[in-house]
Design an enzyme around this catalytic site. Structure first.
Site, PDB file in Angstrom:
ATOM      1  N   GLU A 246      -4.269   4.143   6.641  1.00  0.00           N
ATOM      2  CA  GLU A 246      -4.032   3.820   5.218  1.00  0.00           C
ATOM      3  C   GLU A 246      -4.491   5.059   4.598  1.00  0.00           C
ATOM      4  O   GLU A 246      -3.687   5.554   3.568  1.00  0.00           O
ATOM      5  CB  GLU A 246      -4.809   2.588   4.763  1.00  0.00           C
ATOM      6  CG  GLU A 246      -4.081   1.731   3.619  1.00  0.00           C
ATOM      7  CD  GLU A 246      -4.944   0.839   2.863  1.00  0.00           C
ATOM      8  OE1 GLU A 246      -5.652   1.292   1.905  1.00  0.00           O
ATOM      9  OE2 GLU A 246      -5.243  -0.173   3.233  1.00  0.00           O
TER      10      GLU A 246
ATOM     11  N   ARG B 196       0.614  -1.331   0.094  1.00  0.00           N
ATOM     12  CA  ARG B 196      -0.009  -0.044   0.157  1.00  0.00           C
ATOM     13  C   ARG B 196       0.888   1.352   0.097  1.00  0.00           C
ATOM     14  O   ARG B 196       0.726   2.191   0.537  1.00  0.00           O
ATOM     15  CB  ARG B 196      -0.837  -0.121   1.213  1.00  0.00           C
ATOM     16  CG  ARG B 196      -1.989  -1.221   1.422  1.00  0.00           C
ATOM     17  CD  ARG B 196      -2.989  -0.962   0.014  1.00  0.00           C
ATOM     18  NE  ARG B 196      -3.970  -1.873   0.488  1.00  0.00           N
ATOM     19  CZ  ARG B 196      -3.780  -3.239   0.035  1.00  0.00           C
ATOM     20  NH1 ARG B 196      -2.884  -3.738  -0.654  1.00  0.00           N
ATOM     21  NH2 ARG B 196      -5.147  -4.051   0.288  1.00  0.00           N
TER      22      ARG B 196
ATOM     23  N   SER C 163     -10.134  -0.379   3.698  1.00  0.00           N
ATOM     24  CA  SER C 163      -9.571  -0.706   4.868  1.00  0.00           C
ATOM     25  C   SER C 163      -8.781   0.547   5.562  1.00  0.00           C
ATOM     26  O   SER C 163      -8.213   1.077   4.561  1.00  0.00           O
ATOM     27  CB  SER C 163      -8.058  -1.720   4.614  1.00  0.00           C
ATOM     28  OG  SER C 163      -8.404  -2.862   4.163  1.00  0.00           O
TER      29      SER C 163
HETATM   30  N1  EPU Z   1     -10.657 -10.559  10.917  1.00  0.00           N
HETATM   31  C1  EPU Z   1     -11.430 -10.888  12.227  1.00  0.00           C
HETATM   32  N2  EPU Z   1     -12.448  -9.835  12.309  1.00  0.00           N
HETATM   33  C2  EPU Z   1     -12.701  -8.776  11.537  1.00  0.00           C
HETATM   34  C3  EPU Z   1     -11.846  -8.520  10.404  1.00  0.00           C
HETATM   35  C4  EPU Z   1     -11.056  -9.582   9.922  1.00  0.00           C
HETATM   36  O1  EPU Z   1     -11.282 -11.499  12.930  1.00  0.00           O
HETATM   37  O2  EPU Z   1     -13.438  -7.830  11.978  1.00  0.00           O
HETATM   38  C5  EPU Z   1      -9.801 -11.659  10.559  1.00  0.00           C
HETATM   39  C6  EPU Z   1     -10.618 -12.604   9.386  1.00  0.00           C
HETATM   40  O3  EPU Z   1     -11.151 -13.823  10.002  1.00  0.00           O
HETATM   41  C7  EPU Z   1      -9.101 -13.097   8.700  1.00  0.00           C
HETATM   42  C8  EPU Z   1      -8.406 -11.855   8.971  1.00  0.00           C
HETATM   43  O4  EPU Z   1      -8.794 -11.117  10.113  1.00  0.00           O
HETATM   44  O5  EPU Z   1      -8.647 -14.195   9.369  1.00  0.00           O
HETATM   45  C9  EPU Z   1      -8.071 -11.085   7.434  1.00  0.00           C
HETATM   46  O6  EPU Z   1      -9.250 -10.496   7.139  1.00  0.00           O
HETATM   47  P1  EPU Z   1      -9.581 -10.316   5.686  1.00  0.00           P
HETATM   48  O7  EPU Z   1      -9.389 -11.569   4.972  1.00  0.00           O
HETATM   49  O8  EPU Z   1     -10.754  -9.649   5.498  1.00  0.00           O
HETATM   50  O9  EPU Z   1      -8.496  -9.496   4.947  1.00  0.00           O
HETATM   51  P2  EPU Z   1      -7.840  -8.107   5.743  1.00  0.00           P
HETATM   52  O10 EPU Z   1      -6.275  -8.645   5.961  1.00  0.00           O
HETATM   53  O11 EPU Z   1      -8.613  -7.496   6.821  1.00  0.00           O
HETATM   54  C10 EPU Z   1      -6.600  -7.359   3.446  1.00  0.00           C
HETATM   55  C11 EPU Z   1      -6.703  -5.674   2.738  1.00  0.00           C
HETATM   56  C12 EPU Z   1      -7.989  -5.909   1.826  1.00  0.00           C
HETATM   57  C13 EPU Z   1      -8.426  -6.803   0.911  1.00  0.00           C
HETATM   58  C14 EPU Z   1      -8.287  -8.182   1.694  1.00  0.00           C
HETATM   59  C15 EPU Z   1      -8.313  -9.396   0.675  1.00  0.00           C
HETATM   60  C16 EPU Z   1      -5.242  -4.435   3.674  1.00  0.00           C
HETATM   61  C17 EPU Z   1      -4.897  -3.191   4.509  1.00  0.00           C
HETATM   62  N3  EPU Z   1      -6.553  -4.875   3.339  1.00  0.00           N
HETATM   63  O12 EPU Z   1      -7.796  -7.306   4.316  1.00  0.00           O
HETATM   64  O13 EPU Z   1      -7.739  -4.473   1.241  1.00  0.00           O
HETATM   65  O14 EPU Z   1      -9.353  -6.575   0.065  1.00  0.00           O
HETATM   66  O15 EPU Z   1      -7.308  -8.334   2.214  1.00  0.00           O
HETATM   67  O16 EPU Z   1      -7.224  -9.426   0.094  1.00  0.00           O
HETATM   68  O17 EPU Z   1      -4.321  -4.977   3.367  1.00  0.00           O
HETATM   69  C18 EPU Z   1      -8.286  -2.173   1.242  1.00  0.00           C
HETATM   70  O18 EPU Z   1      -7.125  -2.080   1.181  1.00  0.00           O
HETATM   71  O19 EPU Z   1      -9.101  -1.190   1.111  1.00  0.00           O
HETATM   72  C19 EPU Z   1      -8.836  -3.501   1.266  1.00  0.00           C
HETATM   73  C20 EPU Z   1     -10.098  -3.569   1.424  1.00  0.00           C
END
Ligand code: EPU
Length: 357
Positions: free
Chosen positions: A353, A164, A251
């Site tokens: 972010e 990012r 995010s």
């Molecule tokens: N989780 C929780 N509680 C929550 C949210 C997440 O326990 O309220 C846990 C989920 O269960 C999972 C882990 O956290 O085990 C990761 O969650 P998720 O797969 O939703 O992905 P993320 O790491 O939260 C990132 C990117 C997103 C992207 C997704 C999919 C960043 C900051 N965010 O989110 O990007 O869509 O992976 O690749 O890297 C963005 O940048 O705006 C964005 C949405």
């Protein structure tokens, strides 16, 4: 060039925060930028480049001249034995561009379907989702220096992509590093066009847990690019708010990277912490999980809230087109309270972010 005064920005930022631009100029082409720079009143003015406004928190009216990028166009510009080189104007909507590439038969961007924003904003924060980042498909871009009017081309190395992150997020120092890469182009460069290198041989990227689940559900081990695109759209619709209906900036915090020792310390505080080992041995933590573990999911400060289905996303609980929208101040108060509580519980300061203006 027409420069509009006191322009409402609520419909131009995806959080739908109420604010005005003191002055705003719509940019449809490279020549529009050159014409603007020839006007003495605007040539030396501070400028802010606005794409889809989907990674932005407005904390008041915007004083710099806003350059709203509306440069269109998408076309195949070259073809090699292994790849299609496809170019899009910076003002094109990202998701519409991804959908268009698939209709044309060019695959490679499908995992990044439905990311809000414009093509020109995509390299700025090196957007990514479901195992693919913009830098994996990037060929080059053309930009214009807002100080000099000079048009230049940057390759991936010169964009200095990180998680990012890119050269466009860092302040200008006007100098080059030892690899002749420009350092810091924030508010100095306006991206005009971006070119993507889309491999002819389609290899689905299905390593992400949510996509593996879809593959198993549909008993479809070799999905087409269109199938992956459809799955990504379904996954995102199920857990991320549609900014047209619920204001948000995706995010709100970056997923932090920590050392093995730091991770051990955090596991000692909570053994359930979600973490992934990266190629270099460092460990990435899920910021959404950390925020959730601190009890923030569903909480609010005024009209700013933590999304019920994904704690990493802050939302505007007010209207998207009325005065009861969350203010930038409420969003920032909530963000700082989350940072403090995650720090107190896990000893980690989450990094925001979006750009705060
Ligand atoms: N989780 C929780 N509680 C929550 C949210 C997440 O326990 O309220 C846990 C989920 O269960 C999972 C882990 O956290 O085990 C990761 O969650 P998720 O797969 O939703 O992905 P993320 O790491 O939260 C990132 C990117 C997103 C992207 C997704 C999919 C960043 C900051 N965010 O989110 O990007 O869509 O992976 O690749 O890297 C963005 O940048 O705006 C964005 C949405």
């Amino acid at each position: 060039m027409l420069v509009e005064k006191n322009v409402p920005l609520q419909s131009l930022n995806s959080f739908h925060i109420v604010a005005k631009a003191h002055a705003l100029c719509r940019i449809h082409s490279q020549d529009d930028v050159l014409a603007l720079l020839q006007q003495p009143q605007w040539a030396g003015a501070d400028k802010f480049v606005l794409g889809g406004g989907s990674n932005l928190v407005l904390t008041g009216d915007v004083k710099p001249l806003v350059l709203k990028v509306e440069i269109g166009g998408r076309k195949l510009v070259a073809e090699t034995a292994k790849a299609f080189i496809v170019e899009a104007g910076a003002g094109e909507n990202w998701h519409d561009f991804v959908a268009w590439t698939l209709v044309q038969g060019y695959s490679g961007l499908e995992n990044m379907a439905m990311i809000p924003g414009t093509v020109g904003a995509a390299p700025v924060q090196n957007i990514g989702a479901y195992g693919v980042e913009l830098q994996d498909r990037f060929e080059s871009l053309d930009a214009i220096d807002l100080d000099t009017g000079h048009v230049f081309t940057l390759n991936a190395a010169q964009c200095a992509f990180g998680y990012r992150d890119s050269v466009f997020k860092h302040s200008s120092s006007g100098s080059l590093d030892r690899h002749q890469r420009p350092i810091g182009l924030k508010n100095r460069a306006l991206i005009l066009r971006v070119r993507f290198c889309l491999p002819k041989r389609f290899v689905p990227m299905l390593g992400y847990a949510d996509l593996e689940k879809k593959m198993a559900e549909h008993a479809c081990p070799q999905p087409s690019a269109q199938q992956v695109f459809d799955w990504v759209c379904e996954i995102r619709r199920a857990k991320l708010p549609n900014p047209a209906l619920i204001g948000n900036a995706g995010s709100f915090f970056k997923n932090p990277t920590v050392s093995v020792e730091q991770c051990a310390d955090i596991i000692a505080r909570d053994p359930k912490v979600v973490h992934y080992v990266l190629a270099d041995g460092a460990i990435k933590l899920a910021a959404g999980w950390l925020i959730d573990a601190c009890g923030w999911r569903g909480k609010s400060v005024g009209q700013a809230g933590v999304y019920e289905k994904q704690a990493l996303v802050l939302v505007n609980r007010g209207s998207v087109n009325g005065a009861d929208a969350a203010t930038g101040g409420e969003v920032m108060t909530l963000a700082k309270a989350i940072q403090t509580s995650v720090y107190e519980r896990f000893g980690l300061m989450l990094e925001m972010e979006p750009v705060v203006l």
